[in-house]
Scaffold this motif. Structure first.
Motif, PDB file in Angstrom:
ATOM      1  N   MET A 421       0.872  -1.182   0.000  1.00  0.00           N
ATOM      2  CA  MET A 421       0.000   0.000   0.000  1.00  0.00           C
ATOM      3  C   MET A 421       0.909   1.232   0.000  1.00  0.00           C
ATOM      4  SD  MET A 421      -2.911  -1.433   2.668  1.00  0.00           S
ATOM      5  CE  MET A 421      -3.995  -0.006   2.548  1.00  0.00           C
ATOM      6  N   TRP A 422       1.455   1.521  -1.184  1.00  0.00           N
ATOM      7  CA  TRP A 422       2.548   2.491  -1.296  1.00  0.00           C
ATOM      8  C   TRP A 422       2.169   3.914  -0.885  1.00  0.00           C
ATOM      9  CZ3 TRP A 422       5.865  -1.067  -1.468  1.00  0.00           C
ATOM     10  CH2 TRP A 422       5.762  -2.158  -2.331  1.00  0.00           C
ATOM     11  N   PRO A 423       1.050   4.473  -1.336  1.00  0.00           N
ATOM     12  CA  PRO A 423       0.744   5.860  -0.918  1.00  0.00           C
ATOM     13  C   PRO A 423       0.614   5.991   0.594  1.00  0.00           C
ATOM     14  CG  PRO A 423      -0.606   5.231  -2.804  1.00  0.00           C
ATOM     15  CD  PRO A 423       0.061   3.984  -2.316  1.00  0.00           C
ATOM     16  N   GLU A 424      -0.058   5.014   1.222  1.00  0.00           N
ATOM     17  CA  GLU A 424      -0.213   5.062   2.674  1.00  0.00           C
ATOM     18  C   GLU A 424       1.145   4.915   3.367  1.00  0.00           C
ATOM     19  OE1 GLU A 424      -4.045   3.845   0.851  1.00  0.00           O
ATOM     20  OE2 GLU A 424      -1.977   3.156   0.627  1.00  0.00           O
ATOM     21  N   ALA A 425       1.987   4.035   2.822  1.00  0.00           N
ATOM     22  CA  ALA A 425       3.312   3.829   3.411  1.00  0.00           C
ATOM     23  C   ALA A 425       4.142   5.105   3.332  1.00  0.00           C
ATOM     24  CB  ALA A 425       4.022   2.685   2.686  1.00  0.00           C
ATOM     25  N   ARG A 426       4.136   5.746   2.168  1.00  0.00           N
ATOM     26  CA  ARG A 426       4.941   6.966   2.010  1.00  0.00           C
ATOM     27  C   ARG A 426       4.409   8.103   2.880  1.00  0.00           C
ATOM     28  NH1 ARG A 426       5.508   4.914  -3.511  1.00  0.00           N
ATOM     29  NH2 ARG A 426       3.595   5.950  -4.177  1.00  0.00           N
ATOM     30  N   ARG A 427       3.079   8.173   3.022  1.00  0.00           N
ATOM     31  CA  ARG A 427       2.496   9.230   3.854  1.00  0.00           C
ATOM     32  C   ARG A 427       2.937   9.063   5.311  1.00  0.00           C
ATOM     33  NH1 ARG A 427      -2.715   8.251   3.041  1.00  0.00           N
ATOM     34  NH2 ARG A 427      -2.809   9.525   1.157  1.00  0.00           N
ATOM     35  N   GLU A 428       2.907   7.840   5.811  1.00  0.00           N
ATOM     36  CA  GLU A 428       3.350   7.590   7.187  1.00  0.00           C
ATOM     37  C   GLU A 428       4.841   7.890   7.344  1.00  0.00           C
ATOM     38  OE1 GLU A 428       2.556   6.987  10.142  1.00  0.00           O
ATOM     39  OE2 GLU A 428       0.518   6.216  10.195  1.00  0.00           O
ATOM     40  N   TRP A 429       5.632   7.452   6.381  1.00  0.00           N
ATOM     41  CA  TRP A 429       7.082   7.665   6.448  1.00  0.00           C
ATOM     42  C   TRP A 429       7.398   9.159   6.497  1.00  0.00           C
ATOM     43  CZ3 TRP A 429      11.085   4.468   7.240  1.00  0.00           C
ATOM     44  CH2 TRP A 429      12.374   4.899   6.910  1.00  0.00           C
ATOM     45  N   GLN A 430       6.747   9.908   5.626  1.00  0.00           N
ATOM     46  CA  GLN A 430       6.991  11.344   5.585  1.00  0.00           C
ATOM     47  C   GLN A 430       6.595  12.003   6.901  1.00  0.00           C
ATOM     48  OE1 GLN A 430       8.546  12.783   3.070  1.00  0.00           O
ATOM     49  NE2 GLN A 430       8.529  14.787   4.075  1.00  0.00           N
ATOM     50  N   ALA A 431       5.481  11.581   7.465  1.00  0.00           N
ATOM     51  CA  ALA A 431       5.024  12.157   8.728  1.00  0.00           C
ATOM     52  C   ALA A 431       6.014  11.867   9.848  1.00  0.00           C
ATOM     53  CB  ALA A 431       3.647  11.605   9.086  1.00  0.00           C
ATOM     54  N   GLN A 432       6.576  10.669   9.860  1.00  0.00           N
ATOM     55  CA  GLN A 432       7.501  10.308  10.934  1.00  0.00           C
ATOM     56  C   GLN A 432       8.823  11.054  10.831  1.00  0.00           C
ATOM     57  OE1 GLN A 432       6.215   8.648  13.435  1.00  0.00           O
ATOM     58  NE2 GLN A 432       4.398   8.665  12.116  1.00  0.00           N
ATOM     59  N   LEU A 433       9.207  11.453   9.621  1.00  0.00           N
ATOM     60  CA  LEU A 433      10.484  12.146   9.444  1.00  0.00           C
ATOM     61  C   LEU A 433      10.345  13.657   9.496  1.00  0.00           C
ATOM     62  CD1 LEU A 433      12.341  10.031   6.751  1.00  0.00           C
ATOM     63  CD2 LEU A 433      12.491   9.931   9.225  1.00  0.00           C
ATOM     64  N   THR A 437      15.893  14.773  13.246  1.00  0.00           N
ATOM     65  CA  THR A 437      17.270  15.261  13.241  1.00  0.00           C
ATOM     66  C   THR A 437      18.040  14.616  12.090  1.00  0.00           C
ATOM     67  OG1 THR A 437      18.083  13.484  14.658  1.00  0.00           O
ATOM     68  CG2 THR A 437      17.189  15.448  15.753  1.00  0.00           C
ATOM     69  N   ALA A 438      19.218  15.158  11.802  1.00  0.00           N
ATOM     70  CA  ALA A 438      20.057  14.587  10.742  1.00  0.00           C
ATOM     71  C   ALA A 438      20.421  13.143  11.078  1.00  0.00           C
ATOM     72  CB  ALA A 438      21.314  15.431  10.559  1.00  0.00           C
ATOM     73  N   GLU A 439      20.709  12.871  12.359  1.00  0.00           N
ATOM     74  CA  GLU A 439      21.073  11.507  12.763  1.00  0.00           C
ATOM     75  C   GLU A 439      19.899  10.548  12.573  1.00  0.00           C
ATOM     76  OE1 GLU A 439      21.566  14.222  14.559  1.00  0.00           O
ATOM     77  OE2 GLU A 439      23.766  14.395  14.456  1.00  0.00           O
ATOM     78  N   GLU A 440      18.698  11.011  12.894  1.00  0.00           N
ATOM     79  CA  GLU A 440      17.513  10.165  12.711  1.00  0.00           C
ATOM     80  C   GLU A 440      17.258   9.901  11.231  1.00  0.00           C
ATOM     81  OE1 GLU A 440      14.817  11.358  16.627  1.00  0.00           O
ATOM     82  OE2 GLU A 440      14.843  12.682  14.874  1.00  0.00           O
ATOM     83  N   ARG A 441      17.496  10.893  10.398  1.00  0.00           N
ATOM     84  CA  ARG A 441      17.316  10.696   8.954  1.00  0.00           C
ATOM     85  C   ARG A 441      18.349   9.708   8.409  1.00  0.00           C
ATOM     86  NH1 ARG A 441      13.744  14.096   6.462  1.00  0.00           N
ATOM     87  NH2 ARG A 441      12.992  15.843   7.722  1.00  0.00           N
ATOM     88  N   GLU A 442      19.568   9.778   8.913  1.00  0.00           N
ATOM     89  CA  GLU A 442      20.584   8.814   8.489  1.00  0.00           C
ATOM     90  C   GLU A 442      20.145   7.391   8.832  1.00  0.00           C
ATOM     91  OE1 GLU A 442      24.132  10.027  10.446  1.00  0.00           O
ATOM     92  OE2 GLU A 442      24.506  11.731   9.103  1.00  0.00           O
ATOM     93  N   ALA A 443      19.678   7.209  10.067  1.00  0.00           N
ATOM     94  CA  ALA A 443      19.213   5.884  10.479  1.00  0.00           C
ATOM     95  C   ALA A 443      18.013   5.449   9.647  1.00  0.00           C
ATOM     96  CB  ALA A 443      18.859   5.897  11.968  1.00  0.00           C
ATOM     97  N   ALA A 444      17.116   6.397   9.345  1.00  0.00           N
ATOM     98  CA  ALA A 444      15.922   6.070   8.559  1.00  0.00           C
ATOM     99  C   ALA A 444      16.294   5.650   7.143  1.00  0.00           C
ATOM    100  CB  ALA A 444      14.981   7.275   8.526  1.00  0.00           C
ATOM    101  N   HIS A 462      19.299  11.571   0.702  1.00  0.00           N
ATOM    102  CA  HIS A 462      19.569  12.906   0.155  1.00  0.00           C
ATOM    103  C   HIS A 462      19.307  13.977   1.208  1.00  0.00           C
ATOM    104  CE1 HIS A 462      19.686  16.257  -2.667  1.00  0.00           C
ATOM    105  NE2 HIS A 462      18.515  16.647  -2.180  1.00  0.00           N
ATOM    106  N   HIS A 463      18.149  13.888   1.875  1.00  0.00           N
ATOM    107  CA  HIS A 463      17.801  14.897   2.878  1.00  0.00           C
ATOM    108  C   HIS A 463      18.697  14.801   4.116  1.00  0.00           C
ATOM    109  CE1 HIS A 463      14.447  16.477   0.683  1.00  0.00           C
ATOM    110  NE2 HIS A 463      13.860  15.307   0.600  1.00  0.00           N
TER     111      HIS A 463
END
Length: 647
Positions: A421-433, A437-444, A462-463
Motif C-alpha cells: 500500500m505504497w501511498p499510505e506507506a509513504r504518507r506515514e514515512w513522511q510524517a515520521q520524518l 534530526t540529521a542523525e535520525e534521517r541517516e538511520a531512517a 539525500h535529505h
C-alpha cells in the motif's frame, strides 16, 4: 488465492470478518480484507476486528476508515475522541471532511469547535470566516483575514462568496483594494476576473483606464507606436510598465525598442526603466536570442543583480565566447563561482584560450568530486573517477535503527510497505520524518535500505546529507530483469538503471502529472505504440505499472532513441525526457557545438538536469555493477553529432 484467503478469514452473515489463528501473515490478510470491505463501504464488525488485531499497528486505520464511512451519523465527541486518541497523518482528512459536513449543515458553532487556525485550505478558511460572522459578528481581525483572501490574482472557491458579499455590502473594499487585486489578476493573466473587479468597484474614469490596460494586455505591440494610456493618471505609468513587461515576454527585441522610446520620452521613472531593461534582457536570454548578450551588457549598475550575472555567464557559454565567459564567471557571487558547474566552465574557458597548465590543474582539483562536472573534469585531466575506495560503513548503529523501527509510526509505515500500500506507506514515512534530526534521517535511510524500500532510502539519504553513500543512493533492485531487457534491447544495463533512477527512483507505482507510469515512466500512448511494434499489445494502460512490462516497453523505446541518434546517450536521454521533436530542434539550433556546451544550451531546465544526471549516474551504476565506470566523455561521443569536447 481464494482457498488461502478462506482458510485465514471467515465472513459472517452480518458481514464481520473473523480471523483464523493469530500470526503476522494472518493479521496482514485480515487487515487487508477488512480495509477492502470498508473501502467498498461494506459492513465490518469493528468490535471483533479490534479484538483480533489488538496489537497490530494498522488497526487505527480501520477505525479511521469506519468512521469516515459513517461520518454523517457520528457525534462531535466521537470524531474529536478519535483525533485525540490517534496521531495519524490522515487525521487532517477526517477533520476536513467533518468540517465540510458541519458547514453544509450550517452548524457554525460545531464548525468553530472543530476548526484549527493553521488551516491552509481556502474553502475551510472561508467557511470559518462565515462561521465567525454568523456567531460573533465582524471585527478588525475578520476584516483583515477576509480582505487577504479576497486580494488574490485568481478566483476563490464558491465557499468564499458569502464572505466577499459581506465585504461588498458594507463598503469595506475601496478603489485601492480593487487596483491591488486587478494588478495581481492581470499578472496572472486573469483578465476576466480583473474586469469583474473593475466593473464592481471602480469609478467610470478608472474603468476607462482599466480598459486601456485590457487593450495593451491583448496587444502590447501598440506600445511601438504610442501608449494608449492616460499617463497623467497616477496609475498610468504602472500600466505602461505592465504593457512593456508583457511585450518583453512576447518579443524581447520589440520590447527593447519600445522601452528605449518611452524611457527617452520620460514616460517612466528611472527605477522602472532599470527594472524593465533587466526583465527584457533576461527574457531574451531565456529564449536564446542572439541579441541577449548585447542587452545584458548594456544594463547599468542599478539593473544588474545576481540573476543578470548568472545569465551573462550562461549566454557567454552558449556563444562559446570564452573570454566573455571568463569575465562573467569572475563577476559571479562567490557562492555561485565555487559551484562545480562554474569551476568546470572556468577551466574549460582556460583550455579553449590555450591556458593549458591552469586548465589542467583546475580539472584535476575538480576531478575529486563525484558529479557530472567532476567526471567531465576527470575526462579532461585523464584521471580516474571519484568512486568509493573502501567498503561502506553505515552512518548509524544497528541499535539506532532498531530503536527507530520500533516507533509506532515507523512500524505503521513498514506494515503498509509490506502490504504494497505504497501511498499510505509513504504518507506515514513522511510524517515520521517531519522534524527529524540529521542523525535520525541517516538511520531512517539505512533502515529503508535494509527493508528494500529503495525510493525512501534514496530520498531520505539525500535529505540526510548522505550524498557520498553510493550504496544507499544508487541501489540495483530488479537487477536480473533490468539486465535481461537491456540485453534484449542492445543497451548498457547501467544506462537503463540511470534512466530508472531518474524517472521513478524505483517506485513501481510511480505516476507523473503528465500521465507517465511505472519504473521507466512510460506514457500510455508511447507504450501502446511500442507494444504494437513488438507485436505484444498492452492489455491495459495500467499494465505499465508491472515492473517487467515497464522494463520491456521502456528499454525498447530507449533503444529506438539510441538508434535514431546513432548511439549517442546525450541525445537519447534528452529525447526520452523531452521527446525527439524538441531534440531535433535543439540540434538544428546548435548541433555543431561540443557536447558539453550543447547540454547547457538545452532549453528546458528539467531536461538539462535530466541529461547531466543520467550521464553521471550511468558511470556510477556501471561501477555498482562491478565494472570500470563508463566515462561521461565516451557517452558523449556516440554518433557524429557533436564537435570535440576540447574545441
Amino acid at each position: 488465492m481464494r482457498a488461502m484467503l478462506l482458510s485465514a478469514l471467515v465472513v459472517s452473515v452480518n458481514g464481520a470478518v473473523v480471523a483464523a489463528p493469530d500470526d503476522k501473515k494472518t493479521e496482514r490478510e485480515l487487515f487487508k480484507a477488512s480495509w477492502e470491505r470498508l473501502a467498498a463501504n461494506r459492513p465490518v464488525d469493528m468490535g471483533q476486528i479490534s479484538d483480533q488485531l489488538a496489537d497490530y499497528p494498522l488497526l487505527p486505520y480501520l477505525h479511521y476508515r469506519d468512521l469516515r464511512n459513517r461520518l454523517s451519523d457520528a457525534s462531535a465527541s466521537e470524531v474529536q475522541g478519535f483525533l485525540d486518541a490517534h496521531d495519524l497523518p490522515v487525521n487532517r482528512f477526517l477533520r476536513n471532511a467533518w468540517l465540510r459536513q458541519k458547514a453544509a449543515e450550517r452548524d457554525w458553532k460545531g464548525f468553530i469547535a472543530a476548526y484549527e487556525p493553521e488551516q491552509t485550505n481556502t474553502t475551510l478558511e472561508c467557511h470559518y470566516l462565515e462561521a465567525q460572522a454568523q456567531t460573533a459578528g465582524l471585527d478588525t481581525h475578520w476584516v483583515r483575514d477576509a480582505r487577504a483572501l479576497w486580494t488574490v490574482g485568481h478566483s476563490q472557491p464558491d465557499a468564499c462568496d458569502p464572505v466577499f458579499d459581506r465585504l461588498y455590502e458594507r463598503g469595506i473594499l475601496r478603489g485601492d483594494d480593487a487596483w491591488a487585486r486587478i494588478e495581481k489578476a492581470m499578472d496572472n493573466d486573469q483578465v476576466g476576473l480583473a474586469g469583474f473587479v473593475a466593473r464592481r468597484l471602480l469609478s467610470d474614469e478608472e474603468r476607462a483606464l482599466f480598459r486601456s490596460w485590457e487593450r495593451l494586455h491583448s496587444d502590447p505591440t501598440r506600445l511601438l507606436d504610442g501608449t494608449g494610456v492616460d499617463l497623467s493618471h497616477p496609475r498610468g505609468g504602472d500600466i505602461l510598465a505592465a504593457g512593456l513587461r508583457r511585450l518583453g515576454v512576447r518579443d524581447p527585441d520589440k520590447a527593447w525598442q519600445a522601452l528605449d522610446r518611452h524611457a527617452r520620452a520620460g514616460h517612466l521613472k528611472a527605477e522602472q526603466v532599470h527594472d524593465l531593461r533587466r526583465h527584457v534582457a533576461l527574457r531574451a536570454a531565456y529564449s536564446h536570442r542572439d541579441t541577449a548578450w548585447g542587452y545584458l551588457e548594456q544594463l547599468e549598475r542599478p539593473a544588474v543583480n545576481k540573476e543578470v550575472r548568472l545569465w551573462r555567464a550562461r549566454v557567454a557559454l552558449g556563444r562559446q565566447d570564452w573570454q566573455g565567459l571568463e569575465g562573467a564567471i569572475a563577476d559571479l557571487p562567490a557562492e555561485l563561482r565555487e559551484q562545480d558547474k562554474w569551476r568546470y566552465w572556468a577551466a574549460r574557458a582556460d583550455l579553449a584560450q590555450g591556458q593549458l597548465h591552469g586548465a589542467n590543474e583546475a580539472f584535476s582539483r575538480l576531478a575529486d568530486t563525484r558529479s557530472y562536472y567532476g567526471f567531465l573534469a576527470a575526462d579532461h585531466a585523464l584521471d580516474g573517477y571519484a568512486m568509493p575506495a573502501d567498503a561502506r560503513q553505515p552512518a548509524s548503529s544497528e541499535r539506532e535503527r532498531e530503536a527507530l523501527a520500533a516507533r509506532t509510526g515507523v512500524a505503521r509505515a513498514h506494515e503498509f510497505f509490506r502490504l504494497g500500500m505504497w501511498p499510505e506507506a509513504r504518507r506515514e514515512w513522511q510524517a515520521q520524518l517531519s522534524g527529524a534530526t540529521a542523525e535520525e534521517r541517516e538511520a531512517a535511510a539505512e533502515l529503508a535500505h535494509d527493508w528494500g524500500w529503495h525510493d525512501r532510502a534514496i530520498f531520505t539519504a539525500h535529505h540526510a546529507g548522505l550524498h557520498h553513500d553510493v550504496a544507499l543512493r544508487f541501489p540495483t533492485p530488479f537487477r536480473d530483469q533490468v539486465e535481461h531487457h537491456a540485453r534484449q534491447a542492445g543497451l548498457d544495463p547501467a544506462f537503463v538503471f540511470a534512466i530508472i533512477r531518474k524517472e521513478s527512483a524505483f517506485m513501481t507505482d510511480a505516476r507523473s502529472h503528465a500521465g507517465a507510469l511505472g519504473l521507466m515512466q512510460v506514457m500510455p500512448g508511447t507504450g501502446r505504440e511500442v507494444a504494437r511494434r513488438q507485436g505484444r499489445p498492452l492489455g491495459s494502460t495500467y499494465s505499465l505499472l508491472d515492473p517487467d512490462t515497464s522494463l520491456r516497453i521502456g528499454t525498447a523505446y530507449l533503444a529506438e532513441m539510441m538508434d535514431r541518434y546513432e548511439g549517442n546517450a546525450v541525445l537519447a536521454a534528452a529525447a526520452y525526457n523531452a521527446g525527439p521533436r524538441h531534440v531535433d530542434r535543439w540540434l538544428e539550433a546548435s548541433g555543431d557545438a561540443p557536447a558539453d556546451v550543447w547540454v547547457e544550451r538545452i532549453t528546458f531546465r528539467e531536461t538539462r538536469g535530466y541529461v547531466k544526471d543520467v550521464l553521471a549516474w550511468t558511470s556510477i551504476f556501471s561501477w555498482q555493477l562491478g565494472r570500470e565506470p563508463v566515462r561521461v566523455a565516451t557517452q558523449m561521443r556516440g554518433g557524429t553529432h557533436f564537435a570535440s569536447l576540447d574545441r
